[in-house]
Write a protein that holds these residues in place. Structure first.
Motif, PDB file in Angstrom:
ATOM      1  N   LEU A  10     -35.973 -27.854  -0.245  1.00 42.78           N
ATOM      2  CA  LEU A  10     -34.556 -27.775   0.060  1.00 42.78           C
ATOM      3  C   LEU A  10     -33.865 -26.569  -0.557  1.00 42.78           C
ATOM      4  O   LEU A  10     -32.731 -26.257  -0.193  1.00 42.78           O
ATOM      5  N   ASP A  11     -34.547 -25.887  -1.493  1.00 45.05           N
ATOM      6  CA  ASP A  11     -33.959 -24.675  -2.053  1.00 45.05           C
ATOM      7  C   ASP A  11     -34.370 -23.433  -1.261  1.00 45.05           C
ATOM      8  O   ASP A  11     -34.003 -22.310  -1.630  1.00 45.05           O
ATOM      9  N   ASN A  18     -31.434 -26.795   5.792  1.00 46.87           N
ATOM     10  CA  ASN A  18     -29.983 -26.913   5.840  1.00 46.87           C
ATOM     11  C   ASN A  18     -29.561 -28.260   6.417  1.00 46.87           C
ATOM     12  O   ASN A  18     -28.615 -28.898   5.936  1.00 46.87           O
ATOM     13  N   ARG A  21     -30.200 -30.909   3.716  1.00 52.89           N
ATOM     14  CA  ARG A  21     -29.243 -30.743   2.615  1.00 52.89           C
ATOM     15  C   ARG A  21     -27.894 -31.319   3.015  1.00 52.89           C
ATOM     16  O   ARG A  21     -27.221 -31.983   2.226  1.00 52.89           O
ATOM     17  N   THR A  22     -27.487 -31.051   4.248  1.00 54.48           N
ATOM     18  CA  THR A  22     -26.184 -31.513   4.724  1.00 54.48           C
ATOM     19  C   THR A  22     -26.145 -33.027   4.877  1.00 54.48           C
ATOM     20  O   THR A  22     -25.139 -33.669   4.535  1.00 54.48           O
ATOM     21  N   ARG A  24     -27.912 -35.267   3.286  1.00 53.80           N
ATOM     22  CA  ARG A  24     -28.275 -36.039   2.089  1.00 53.80           C
ATOM     23  C   ARG A  24     -27.127 -36.927   1.615  1.00 53.80           C
ATOM     24  O   ARG A  24     -27.341 -38.089   1.241  1.00 53.80           O
ATOM     25  N   GLU A  35     -40.547 -33.476  -0.310  1.00 48.96           N
ATOM     26  CA  GLU A  35     -40.616 -32.047  -0.019  1.00 48.96           C
ATOM     27  C   GLU A  35     -42.056 -31.578   0.141  1.00 48.96           C
ATOM     28  O   GLU A  35     -42.924 -31.901  -0.683  1.00 48.96           O
ATOM     29  N   ALA A 162     -22.839 -25.922   3.047  1.00 45.19           N
ATOM     30  CA  ALA A 162     -22.917 -26.323   1.646  1.00 45.19           C
ATOM     31  C   ALA A 162     -21.536 -26.704   1.138  1.00 45.19           C
ATOM     32  O   ALA A 162     -20.513 -26.285   1.680  1.00 45.19           O
TER      33      ALA A 162
END
Length: 370
Positions: A10-11, A18, A21-22, A24, A35, A162
């Protein structure tokens, strides 16, 4: 309902990372991310192989330790991804888990290769999945003709960004774009993507060069990094094209600023797209979109109302529709307003997460709480 979801690191940059991440913050604690995939600094085949074996071992152990109702895999129909996730699918079925396969991208060359030589193997492995998710009708039809008989669901990506100051993730992704610039000849195009071959960057630069001859105040901002950046910068330099700025990879507040300083979003991709996050984000920011009807884009894109989706790859054709937008700010405003409202209804993180959970319930049997 406990779901184990395989996700890229996710990094790392990329549309799939993306997306998760959104989402989550909109999925409950029983939806666990696992991951896998490329890590920063992985440069050799040996490092890749060692990491891949480690991913399989960790996946096996996690399935042995957990009591999951469903395993959700996220391959693209790209050869290496199909092989990697095919083995994950076999491991999950070995543990007697139900498996949902969400094809995020779709490379036509890979589909052709599978059909010509490996259809039997694809059906043998992926035929074990309990259900599939795709990002467009064209992909659903392809799986059907490849004799996949499990249920195939349709979903979308998410118009998310983000977290920024003043809100949680997703809170600012539906805000209006910046006001039109005061200069009548100022028109800023944004190209935002990983700069891979097939994303249409060279075509975008050529089209912009033609636009610039008729509108001296136009600019093209290229956001993103990747293997095509150096050749694109060389093209700009060799052709002495003015008004092009390369700003590199952007995220968070910098990405937000890139969208809000643009007049329109320009992405003439001919890549094996699923449904590009960047198009949805641009719409959510109230930008007209100029693109091509590839992947899942034709499933929702209303040509003329959301912008323009040209089947052409001719820079001259794209320059014409860009000029039309640049010369008619009222048209830009009407399209932008419609796009912003459409994105709010269909592509916000809560709505996308809700659709995904509904699919989980259906695949898990419909009798498991969310």
């Amino acid at each position: 309902m406990k779901v184990l979801i395989t996700v890229p690191r996710l990094d790392m940059p990329g549309g799939v990372a993306n997306y998760y991440r959104t989402l989550r913050g909109h999925l409950d604690a029983d939806k666990e991310y696992f991951e896998i995939g490329r890590v920063p600094g992985e440069t050799s085949r040996w490092q890749e192989l060692r990491r891949l074996v480690g991913d399989y071992r960790r996946f096996h152990r996690r399935l042995a330790d957990g009591n999951f109702d469903l395993v959700h895999l996220n391959p693209s129909l790209v050869w290496r991804s199909v092989i990697r996730d095919g083995l994950l699918l076999l491991i999950a079925k070995r543990h007697d888990h139900k498996v949902l396969v969400f094809f995020r991208g779709w490379e036509p060359a890979c589909e052709t290769r599978i059909r010509r030589r490996f259809l039997w193997l694809f059906r043998l492995v992926y035929g074990k999945a309990d259900a599939f998710v795709v990002l467009g009708e064209v992909f659903r039809q392809a799986l059907v003709t490849m004799q996949i008989t499990a249920p195939i669901h349709r979903a979308t990506t998410v118009a998310g960004k983000a977290a920024l100051a003043g809100g949680a993730p997703g809170d600012r992704n539906l805000q209006p774009a910046a006001e039109s610039p005061a200069r009548p000849d100022a028109f800023s195009l944004l190209f935002l993507s990983r700069l891979d071959k097939g994303k249409g960057l060279a075509e975008a630069i050529e089209a912009f060069s033609l636009l610039r001859t008729r509108m001296a105040g136009a600019e093209l901002v290229v956001a993103g990094d990747g293997p095509e950046r150096s050749s694109a910068e060389k093209l700009v330099q060799d052709r002495q094209i003015t008004g092009v700025r390369f700003i590199g990879h952007v995220d968070g507040a910098a990405k937000d600023r890139a969208y809000r300083s643009a007049s329109a979003f320009f992405f003439p991709t001919f890549f094996g797209e699923g449904m590009p996050n960047s198009i949805l984000e641009a719409m959510a920011c109230g930008l007209p979109v100029v693109t091509r009807p590839v992947g899942g884009i034709p499933d929702f894109f209303e040509d003329g109302r959301m912008g323009y989706a040209l089947d052409s790859r001719s820079p001259a054709d794209f320059a014409e529709v860009l000029l039309r937008l640049a010369q008619d700010r009222g048209l830009c405003a009407r399209i932008g307003s419609y796009n912003r409202e459409y994105a709010a209804r269909h592509f916000s993180a809560p709505r996308v997460a809700e659709r995904l959970v509904d699919i989980y319930r259906e695949v898990a049997g419909g009798d498991t709480s969310g």
